[in-house]
Design a protein around this motif. Sequence first.
Motif, PDB file in Angstrom:
ATOM      1  N   MET A 202       1.044  -1.171  -0.018  1.00  0.00           N
ATOM      2  CA  MET A 202       0.087  -0.509   0.158  1.00  0.00           C
ATOM      3  C   MET A 202       0.915   1.021  -0.381  1.00  0.00           C
ATOM      4  O   MET A 202       0.260   2.604   0.098  1.00  0.00           O
ATOM      5  CB  MET A 202      -1.034   0.078   1.749  1.00  0.00           C
ATOM      6  N   GLY A 203       2.555   0.892   0.028  1.00  0.00           N
ATOM      7  CA  GLY A 203       2.968   2.660   0.254  1.00  0.00           C
ATOM      8  C   GLY A 203       3.130   3.016   1.485  1.00  0.00           C
ATOM      9  O   GLY A 203       3.525   3.814   1.937  1.00  0.00           O
ATOM     10  N   ILE A 204       2.542   2.191   2.457  1.00  0.00           N
ATOM     11  CA  ILE A 204       2.788   2.519   4.247  1.00  0.00           C
ATOM     12  C   ILE A 204       4.086   2.437   4.671  1.00  0.00           C
ATOM     13  O   ILE A 204       4.623   1.613   4.185  1.00  0.00           O
ATOM     14  CB  ILE A 204       1.319   2.153   4.373  1.00  0.00           C
ATOM     15  N   ARG A 205       5.077   3.666   5.430  1.00  0.00           N
ATOM     16  CA  ARG A 205       6.111   3.034   5.783  1.00  0.00           C
ATOM     17  C   ARG A 205       6.158   3.092   7.545  1.00  0.00           C
ATOM     18  O   ARG A 205       6.859   3.181   7.856  1.00  0.00           O
ATOM     19  CB  ARG A 205       7.232   4.014   5.230  1.00  0.00           C
ATOM     20  N   ASP A 206       4.767   3.234   7.791  1.00  0.00           N
ATOM     21  CA  ASP A 206       5.249   3.688   9.376  1.00  0.00           C
ATOM     22  C   ASP A 206       3.984   3.336  10.063  1.00  0.00           C
ATOM     23  O   ASP A 206       2.684   3.213   9.912  1.00  0.00           O
ATOM     24  CB  ASP A 206       5.216   5.255   9.778  1.00  0.00           C
ATOM     25  N   ILE A 207       4.356   2.130  10.685  1.00  0.00           N
ATOM     26  CA  ILE A 207       2.994   1.027  11.457  1.00  0.00           C
ATOM     27  C   ILE A 207       2.747   1.028  12.954  1.00  0.00           C
ATOM     28  O   ILE A 207       3.956   1.730  13.469  1.00  0.00           O
ATOM     29  CB  ILE A 207       2.776  -0.372  11.079  1.00  0.00           C
ATOM     30  N   CYS A 208       1.575   1.093  13.092  1.00  0.00           N
ATOM     31  CA  CYS A 208       1.379   0.675  14.979  1.00  0.00           C
ATOM     32  C   CYS A 208       1.238  -0.147  15.084  1.00  0.00           C
ATOM     33  O   CYS A 208       0.139  -0.809  14.692  1.00  0.00           O
ATOM     34  CB  CYS A 208       0.946   2.579  15.227  1.00  0.00           C
ATOM     35  N   GLU A 209       1.188  -0.630  16.611  1.00  0.00           N
ATOM     36  CA  GLU A 209       0.788  -2.376  16.956  1.00  0.00           C
ATOM     37  C   GLU A 209       0.973  -2.333  18.776  1.00  0.00           C
ATOM     38  O   GLU A 209       1.497  -1.048  19.380  1.00  0.00           O
ATOM     39  CB  GLU A 209       1.418  -3.438  16.890  1.00  0.00           C
ATOM     40  N   ASP A 210      -0.192  -2.348  19.220  1.00  0.00           N
ATOM     41  CA  ASP A 210      -0.377  -2.173  20.841  1.00  0.00           C
ATOM     42  C   ASP A 210      -0.079  -4.329  20.734  1.00  0.00           C
ATOM     43  O   ASP A 210      -1.352  -4.824  20.933  1.00  0.00           O
ATOM     44  CB  ASP A 210      -1.697  -1.532  20.965  1.00  0.00           C
ATOM     45  N   SER A 211       1.252  -4.272  22.018  1.00  0.00           N
ATOM     46  CA  SER A 211       1.112  -5.816  22.827  1.00  0.00           C
ATOM     47  C   SER A 211       2.257  -5.403  22.589  1.00  0.00           C
ATOM     48  O   SER A 211       3.508  -4.742  22.455  1.00  0.00           O
ATOM     49  CB  SER A 211       1.013  -6.862  21.765  1.00  0.00           C
ATOM     50  N   SER A 212       2.395  -6.276  24.143  1.00  0.00           N
ATOM     51  CA  SER A 212       3.588  -6.217  25.100  1.00  0.00           C
ATOM     52  C   SER A 212       4.244  -7.451  24.567  1.00  0.00           C
ATOM     53  O   SER A 212       5.446  -8.378  25.435  1.00  0.00           O
ATOM     54  CB  SER A 212       3.521  -5.899  26.636  1.00  0.00           C
ATOM     55  N   GLY A 213       3.427  -8.540  23.982  1.00  0.00           N
ATOM     56  CA  GLY A 213       3.445 -10.424  24.103  1.00  0.00           C
ATOM     57  C   GLY A 213       3.807 -10.535  22.394  1.00  0.00           C
ATOM     58  O   GLY A 213       4.863  -9.561  22.378  1.00  0.00           O
ATOM     59  N   ASN A 214       3.306 -11.282  22.538  1.00  0.00           N
ATOM     60  CA  ASN A 214       4.310 -12.546  21.623  1.00  0.00           C
ATOM     61  C   ASN A 214       3.516 -10.684  19.502  1.00  0.00           C
ATOM     62  O   ASN A 214       4.586 -11.507  18.510  1.00  0.00           O
ATOM     63  CB  ASN A 214       3.275 -13.801  21.058  1.00  0.00           C
TER      64      ASN A 214
END
Length: 381
Positions: free
Chosen positions: A113-125
């Motif tokens: 998609m051309g996206i270069r910057d992502i975020c996520e929420d998880s301290s685990g796997n």
Amino acid sequence: MSPVLYRCAVCGRTYPLQERIFRCGCGGFLELQPVSLFDKSKLKLRGRSIWRYREAFGLPDDLVQISMEEGCTPIAEKRFDGFSLQLKMDFMQPSGSFKDRGASVLVSFVSRMGIRDICEDSSGNAGAAVSAYAAAAGLKCTVFVPSYTPESKITQIRMYGAEVVRVPGTRQDANDAAISKSTSSFYASHLWHPFFVMGLQSAAFEIWEDLGETLPAAVIVPVGSGGFLEGMYLGFDSLVRFGYAKKLPKIIGVQASACAPVHIAFVNSRNECADVHTGVTVAEGIAVPRPPRARAVLTALRKSGGYTVAVEDSEILDAARSLSGAGVYVEPTSASTLAAWRKIRSEDRENALLVLTGSGLKATDTYSTFLQGGDAHRSRV
Ligand SMILES: [Zn+2]
């Protein structure tokens, strides 16, 4: 892009894949209906990774795969309590858990998609898996974690080069922070995004292939957000719909008693999870108080003829001892499957397949405390 559309599971609205969204405008979660399956005659010519099943993921043909040869994990046969069981060793993956299946597909898609910057929420796997594949793809990655998360859990994420942001409050507050950030950075969420679920189907295909193009009678899988259960169901269902297998396995979902919203909804014949009281558990990987895709998970359980089982921490730790005693070192979340197997209906016990989702090396603190006889480190939810 492929002809596949996102479809909201709540209001039915559809969106083209070019839309940079992770959920519907109504707040509902998005689904992708797999429209094709791999040609099984081509499998013998393909490499050993999840990408041997690429046509089932609904992605464009010319997509660049962000892959580290994830998937194709073995099935080991072991005897427990006088029964023969099959163990899907799904912790044998690049970042140490089954989540690499979803991360590989989702990060490949967002890169396309051309996206270069992502975020996520998880301290685990999931945080480890998404950080690993972001690193492999050269993407900037930010991971939001609850402020109480021990440093040992964040180290792997940091080593992949992701930025870790500690959020005061609960796991849910970290989730809300990631969603707020999603206006400036794409929320590559293992909890919400349907392409993560598409990748998880690959475990079902591997089981079918490794069992000589048949499916087991019963599959036992840990349920936190329930994405793995939903993904495996989609995979099994495609195999049946396309004539590659005769009958769905009965899918049995496991939750920890201390945090069991899906189990409570299932036994009360509900289609959604209500807010439930949640406590602490050693199986932190399945401690998800408000799973966003619960409706799909509950539908999958019912359509497969399966059911749910809740297990206590003492039963999980006993099971972890049994598995380690057989040479199989997995985290408590994975050991919950053996604990559940000990409580399921007797007709489902012989030859059941247990999905072992995460490595024991991820749970050093928990097992260290357990061996010292203390109260094993527990998740706060
Ligand atoms: Zn909607």
